[in-house]
Write an enzyme that holds these catalytic residues in place. Structure first.
Site, PDB file in Angstrom:
ATOM      1  N   SER A  12      44.475  34.911  55.848  1.00 15.57           N
ATOM      2  CA  SER A  12      44.990  35.236  55.308  1.00 15.57           C
ATOM      3  C   SER A  12      45.542  33.317  54.382  1.00 15.57           C
ATOM      4  CB  SER A  12      46.573  36.200  56.002  1.00 15.57           C
ATOM      5  OG  SER A  12      46.214  35.786  56.603  1.00 15.57           O
ATOM      6  N   LYS A  28      48.860  34.673  49.263  1.00 11.75           N
ATOM      7  CA  LYS A  28      50.119  35.392  48.010  1.00 11.75           C
ATOM      8  C   LYS A  28      50.168  34.392  46.218  1.00 11.75           C
ATOM      9  CE  LYS A  28      52.826  36.802  51.420  1.00 11.75           C
ATOM     10  NZ  LYS A  28      53.771  38.023  51.696  1.00 11.75           N
TER      11      LYS A  28
END
Length: 316
Positions: free
Chosen positions: A298, A49
């Site tokens: 992730s 992110k």
């Protein structure tokens, strides 16, 4: 769109980490394929992110920077926005649910952002954010549904492919669709024959349903252990990218997610959160052999004090 990914890569150069790609003889033997793990759990603030948040916030005008930004997130996007704003000396406010993982709220506070907590059962984070925007003139940094966010996340696949070369398959976790949208655009540009597969928890499978029906689907209360993927629906921007560039979706059970996470922790010695293990959780459902398979891990922002509860029922 690929040009925007390249621009994002230039903007992130020297700021974001070039995260490592790891391999495992065990995984290769279990799958009959050559598995490559892109470890975004080693990214700044512990997740991919950061790429999208930094790309977006660093592009703001000086006036927008002066007024400050606002984001809403259950964790990783909140952390990414907070860290980005700390680096750039920009005021940040983040709307987070009351039940967000403590490890993530603690990090947001450590980065210096102001947290506004809300009850996700009775309140709307979008409405809360909009009220503050109207009052203070903040700029919204959306968690996934913006081209600048997508471009930043697309640098994951661009960087991945530049390091390992040919991939036959790329497995990418999917929540709101920012990561898989950017990765699919990058992968199809660099490796047109690569099959991009979205992986999603079965308990929050709005993206898989949307992909298969061709119409945007919503799940009111997604409740997977992979909390970072519990978005109710894809975005109006991410969904068209997914329809155009993604080849298929696989859904995985809660047990499969926790088993993949356990495997990564115990055999590869990689700390990932449940969302970070989702793409690998699909390895048993990819019915191919002898292929080069890329897997995006992730993120790694898990409360290690609670990890034992996740693993206690795992049978391997």
């Amino acid at each position: 769109m690929y040009e925007k990914i390249t621009e994002a890569a230039n903007r992130l150069d020297g700021i974001a980490h070039k995260t490592p790609v790891l391999t495992s003889t065990l995984l290769n033997e279990l799958t009959g394929n050559s598995i490559f793990l892109k470890c975004e759990n080693f990214q700044r603030m512990g997740a991919f992110k950061f790429r999208g948040a930094y790309n977006t916030v660093s592009s703001l005008s000086q006036e927008a920077r002066r007024k400050g930004v606002i984001a809403y997130s259950s964790g990783n996007h909140a952390m990414a926005t907070a860290l980005t704003c700390k680096i750039l000396a920009i005021p940040a406010t983040v709307v987070m649910p009351e039940d967000a993982p403590r490890v993530k709220t603690d990090a947001v506070e450590d980065y210096g952002a102001t947290i506004i907590k809300y009850n996700r059962s009775t309140e709307s984070r979008e409405e809360i954010a909009q009220e503050l925007i109207d009052k203070y003139g903040y700029t919204l940094i959306p968690p996934f549904d913006a081209e600048s966010i997508i471009a930043g996340q697309g640098t994951v696949a661009q960087e991945f492919i530049e390091e390992v070369g040919k991939l036959d398959y790329l497995l990418v976790p999917c929540g709101g669709g920012g990561l898989i949208s950017g990765c699919a655009v990058a992968a199809k540009h660099l490796l047109p024959e690569c099959k991009v597969i979205g992986v999603e928890p079965a308990l929050s499978d709005d993206a898989a349903k949307s992909f298969k029906t061709g119409e945007l689907q919503t799940i009111k209360t997604p409740n997977s252990v992979a909390d970072g993927l519990n978005t109710p629906s894809l975005g109006k921007i991410t969904f068209p990218f997914i329809k155009e560039h993604v080849d298929d979706f696989i859904t995985v059970s809660e047990e499969e997610i926790k088993t993949a996470m356990y495997l990564l922790w115990t055999r590869l010695k990689i700390v990932v959160e449940p969302s970070g293990a989702v793409a690998l959780a699909a390895y048993r459902k990819l019915s191919v052999k002898g292929k080069r398979v890329g897997v995006v891990l992730s993120g790694g922002n898990v409360d290690v004090r609670k990890a034992g509860d996740l693993f206690k029922d795992i049978i391997v």
